[in-house]
Design an enzyme around this catalytic site. Structure first.
Site, short mmCIF file in Angstrom:
data_model
loop_
_atom_site.label_atom_id
_atom_site.label_comp_id
_atom_site.label_asym_id
_atom_site.label_seq_id
_atom_site.Cartn_x
_atom_site.Cartn_y
_atom_site.Cartn_z
CG ASP A 1 -3.08 1.62 7.13
OD1 ASP A 1 -3.82 2.61 6.98
OD2 ASP A 1 -1.84 1.70 7.26
CB ILE B 1 4.50 -0.03 1.92
CG1 ILE B 1 5.66 -0.96 2.35
CG2 ILE B 1 5.04 1.29 1.42
CD1 ILE B 1 6.59 -1.34 1.21
CB SER C 1 -2.63 -3.38 7.00
OG SER C 1 -2.19 -2.70 8.13
CB ALA C 2 -1.03 -5.80 2.59
CE LYS D 1 -0.09 1.98 3.71
NZ LYS D 1 -0.12 2.66 5.02
O1 C5P Z 1 -4.34 0.51 13.88
P1 C5P Z 1 -2.88 0.25 13.76
O2 C5P Z 1 -2.44 -0.97 14.51
O3 C5P Z 1 -2.39 0.30 12.36
O4 C5P Z 1 -2.18 1.50 14.49
C1 C5P Z 1 -0.99 1.44 15.23
C2 C5P Z 1 -0.92 2.68 16.13
O5 C5P Z 1 -0.76 3.86 15.35
C3 C5P Z 1 -2.15 2.94 16.98
O6 C5P Z 1 -2.10 2.23 18.17
C4 C5P Z 1 -2.08 4.45 17.21
O7 C5P Z 1 -1.14 4.75 18.22
C5 C5P Z 1 -1.50 4.95 15.90
N1 C5P Z 1 -2.53 5.38 14.96
C6 C5P Z 1 -3.19 6.58 15.15
N2 C5P Z 1 -4.17 6.96 14.26
C7 C5P Z 1 -4.47 6.19 13.19
C8 C5P Z 1 -3.79 4.97 12.98
C9 C5P Z 1 -2.83 4.58 13.89
O8 C5P Z 1 -2.93 7.31 16.10
N3 C5P Z 1 -5.40 6.59 12.35
#
Ligand code: C5P
Length: 291
Positions: free
Chosen positions: A138, A101, A105-106, A11
């Site tokens: 993501d 990238i 998530s992908a 991504k």
């Molecule tokens: O959701 P994900 O595991 O990808 O996010 C990792 C960390 O990145 C979250 O715990 C948060 O601290 C931060 N984050 C954020 N806002 C987002 C995505 C992620 O603050 N939109």
């Protein structure tokens, strides 16, 4: 049951505007997300229970235990659909880990897609998107799998027009950058949302001009935490034919855009020679429109 193989496409956040923060700490984003032909490969075959094996150049950076996003995705999909079917999943990991990238998530999104096919499941789309969001901000856009405007914390995904068939060069310093740390270092320095209009997708020149006036708001904090990101951006900008250089996601991967995939492939050769310690991969946007 027939084995199923899918690509977990990398991504790229062509721009990423951080517009605010929710009460729970998650940040509000506005981003144009695209996917590349390059990605991890995920193979699903018949098996007892759920199992995961990992191979490929970046396998060492990952664990194959129940915390792995692929196994979490598989087990939550079974719960959502009320089934107890088994699958042996193999991941060929070619995307650097914690790289901005998509990576995990992908892979999670690819697991959902592949397992729905393999197990012949057809879950309610809203429920599947909710499950995806629970795995990571993501994951919904990766599940969408084609150019998209992403908003909210990642849960608002709307299709964007097809992109012109530009060359893409991905580069990474083989040094992970922590996403929470980068968001924290932004320290409330939010910017305006500035969604690219549909007309800007019409031709490469308009598209590149529109991207030039947009930002990745996480770039400055990422450069502060990992100065190597700034060095990679400078190296990309110095490559012959590079039309735009930016960081993707929270880093550390940066990308350069070129007039066509051939230019990007030649730039990758040059980059690997001048920076042998860094990772470089040329590719193109998946489903891109011929120029
Ligand atoms: O959701 P994900 O595991 O990808 O996010 C990792 C960390 O990145 C979250 O715990 C948060 O601290 C931060 N984050 C954020 N806002 C987002 C995505 C992620 O603050 N939109």
């Amino acid at each position: 049951m027939q084995s199923v193989t899918v690509t977990a496409a990398a991504k790229v956040n062509l721009y990423l505007h951080v517009t605010g923060q929710r009460a729970d700490g998650y940040h509000l984003l506005e981003s144009l997300v695209a996917f590349t032909e390059f990605g991890d490969r995920l193979m699903v075959s018949p098996g007892e229970g759920l199992s995961l094996t990992i191979g490929g150049p970046f396998a060492d950076g990952l664990t194959d235990g129940p915390d792995n996003l692929i196994l979490r995705a598989a087990s939550e999909l079974r719960d959502l659909c009320g089934v107890t079917l088994g699958a042996a999943i193999h991941l060929d990991k070619t995307i650097p880990v914690a790289a901005g990238i998509g990576g995990g998530s992908a892979d999670a999104a690819a697991a959902l897609t592949a397992l729905c096919d393999f197990w012949d499941l057809n879950p309610d789309r809203t429920a599947l998107d909710d499950l995806a969001l629970g795995l990571g901000a993501d994951v919904p856009v990766c599940l969408h799998g084609r150019p998209a405007h992403m908003a909210g914390i990642g849960e608002e995904v709307t299709s964007a027009p097809d992109l012109p068939d530009l060359g893409v060069l991905l580069v990474n310093p083989l040094q992970g950058v922590s996403t929470p740390q980068v968001f924290k270092a932004l320290n409330g320095a939010f910017g305006p949302a500035d969604r690219i209009p549909d007309a800007a997708f019409a031709d490469p020149a308009s598209f590149l001009a529109a991207l030039h006036t947009r930002r990745n708001d996480l770039m400055a904090p990422a450069v502060n935490i990992a100065p190597v990101v700034g060095e990679m951006l400078a190296a990309l900008e110095g490559l012959d034919g590079c039309r735009l250089a930016r960081m993707s996601g929270s880093g550390a991967t940066c990308f350069g855009l070129f007039d066509d995939p051939g230019h990007a492939a030649r730039a990758a050769d040059v980059f690997r020679t001048t920076h042998p310690g860094w990772w470089a991969q040329s590719t193109r946007f998946s489903g891109a429109r011929p120029i």
